[in-house]
Design an enzyme around this catalytic site. Sequence first.
Site, PDB file in Angstrom:
ATOM      1  CG  ASP A  25      80.057  51.048  -9.436  1.00  0.00           C
ATOM      2  OD1 ASP A  25      80.792  50.225  -8.860  1.00  0.00           O
ATOM      3  OD2 ASP A  25      79.446  51.949  -8.824  1.00  0.00           O
ATOM      4  CG  ASN A  73      88.675  51.483  -6.831  1.00  0.00           C
ATOM      5  OD1 ASN A  73      88.566  51.548  -8.058  1.00  0.00           O
ATOM      6  ND2 ASN A  73      87.638  51.709  -6.036  1.00  0.00           N
TER       7      ASN A  73
HETATM    8  C1  IPE Z   1      84.317  53.908  -9.490  1.00  0.00           C
HETATM    9  O1  IPE Z   1      83.660  52.900  -8.819  1.00  0.00           O
HETATM   10  C2  IPE Z   1      85.702  53.473  -9.845  1.00  0.00           C
HETATM   11  C3  IPE Z   1      85.784  52.442 -10.864  1.00  0.00           C
HETATM   12  C4  IPE Z   1      84.783  51.954 -11.524  1.00  0.00           C
HETATM   13  C5  IPE Z   1      87.107  51.949 -11.154  1.00  0.00           C
HETATM   14  P1  IPE Z   1      83.634  52.836  -7.222  1.00  0.00           P
HETATM   15  O2  IPE Z   1      82.779  51.684  -6.861  1.00  0.00           O
HETATM   16  O3  IPE Z   1      85.026  52.830  -6.706  1.00  0.00           O
HETATM   17  O4  IPE Z   1      82.965  54.228  -6.859  1.00  0.00           O
HETATM   18  P2  IPE Z   1      82.184  54.688  -5.557  1.00  0.00           P
HETATM   19  O5  IPE Z   1      83.004  54.254  -4.370  1.00  0.00           O
HETATM   20  O6  IPE Z   1      80.862  54.002  -5.581  1.00  0.00           O
HETATM   21  O7  IPE Z   1      82.058  56.159  -5.697  1.00  0.00           O
HETATM   22  C1  IPE Z   2      83.518  48.090 -10.038  1.00  0.00           C
HETATM   23  O1  IPE Z   2      82.740  47.278  -9.233  1.00  0.00           O
HETATM   24  C2  IPE Z   2      84.956  47.611 -10.140  1.00  0.00           C
HETATM   25  C3  IPE Z   2      85.920  48.438  -9.404  1.00  0.00           C
HETATM   26  C4  IPE Z   2      85.666  49.584  -8.858  1.00  0.00           C
HETATM   27  C5  IPE Z   2      87.284  47.931  -9.331  1.00  0.00           C
HETATM   28  P1  IPE Z   2      82.693  47.428  -7.649  1.00  0.00           P
HETATM   29  O2  IPE Z   2      83.734  46.536  -7.062  1.00  0.00           O
HETATM   30  O3  IPE Z   2      82.791  48.847  -7.241  1.00  0.00           O
HETATM   31  O4  IPE Z   2      81.249  46.844  -7.339  1.00  0.00           O
HETATM   32  P2  IPE Z   2      80.213  47.366  -6.259  1.00  0.00           P
HETATM   33  O5  IPE Z   2      80.037  48.833  -6.480  1.00  0.00           O
HETATM   34  O6  IPE Z   2      80.787  47.054  -4.923  1.00  0.00           O
HETATM   35  O7  IPE Z   2      78.975  46.594  -6.548  1.00  0.00           O
HETATM   36 MG    MG Z   3      81.400  50.294  -6.899  1.00  0.00          MG
END
Ligand code: IPE
Ligand code: IPE
Ligand code: MG
Length: 246
Positions: A25, A73
């Site tokens: 993340d 997502n």
């Molecule tokens: C969790 O990250 C899913 C992945 C890393 C693929 P998110 O960024 O989607 O999770 P939330 O929205 O912060 O819970």
């Molecule tokens: C994790 O990074 C990747 C996916 C969930 C696909 P994020 O895209 O969730 O990054 P933040 O949480 O917005 O920083």
């Molecule tokens: Mg995230």
Amino acid sequence: MENTDKNNLEQSDLNIPEHVALILDGNGRWAKKRGLPRTAGHKQGCVTVEQTVEDAARLGIKYLTVYGFSTENWKRSTEEVGALMQLFRYYLKRLLKIAKANNVRVKMIGDRTRFDRDIIQGIDTLERETKDNSGMTFVIAVNYGGRDEITRAVKKMMEDCREGKLEADSVTEQVVASYLDTAGIPDPDLLIRTSGEIRLSNYLLWQLAYSEIIVTDCLWPDFNKEELLKAIAQYNKRDRRFGGVK
Ligand code: IPE
Ligand code: IPE
Ligand code: MG
């Protein structure tokens, strides 16, 4: 961290967990910090995934499961989802090379049916061509959600019951586990989540029942071997009781 500490960490006789699960993340936040579009964070995040696969395999981790794209997502903008799919396409090909070079077996968990046909073919090829590799198993969770996985498992169990292949009385925890996407894979010993959020976000809900959880503030694109070793060192200090008394 001082150099000597780093060396000690690498050379020490750490107990290496058999299965490490990762929630990568913070790609978006990494990009924002640099005034870049979110997709730049995802690109850099893919480079980190590649490096982490190699690091984990060399450390002797047997299973590495990485959450790359959740069932939730799809809620993101069309541009972001499109960019993630393009990266996935590209990395499916690169991963084949990396897996072959590192004797890594790749397996995908999640519902692949929602992807474009060429992506599904790419996943199938990657799994087929690496299935006999005897080193680490790299599990990629894409279009994965713990609840979705359990729901699909329940449906399949009900179908098997209807066809007389399964009886309600014979359902045990082991039988349920055998219907999940992770059938045959031991439960994670350690879950690492980057970027500070203390939640599971629908990841491996059944499998993480007794995993040790470590959350680091490090943003995923900045994650590296040193961070991995730091998490393993913390894991080594945990007292895993599994509900018993020591
Ligand atoms: C969790 O990250 C899913 C992945 C890393 C693929 P998110 O960024 O989607 O999770 P939330 O929205 O912060 O819970
Ligand atoms: C994790 O990074 C990747 C996916 C969930 C696909 P994020 O895209 O969730 O990054 P933040 O949480 O917005 O920083
Ligand atoms: Mg995230």
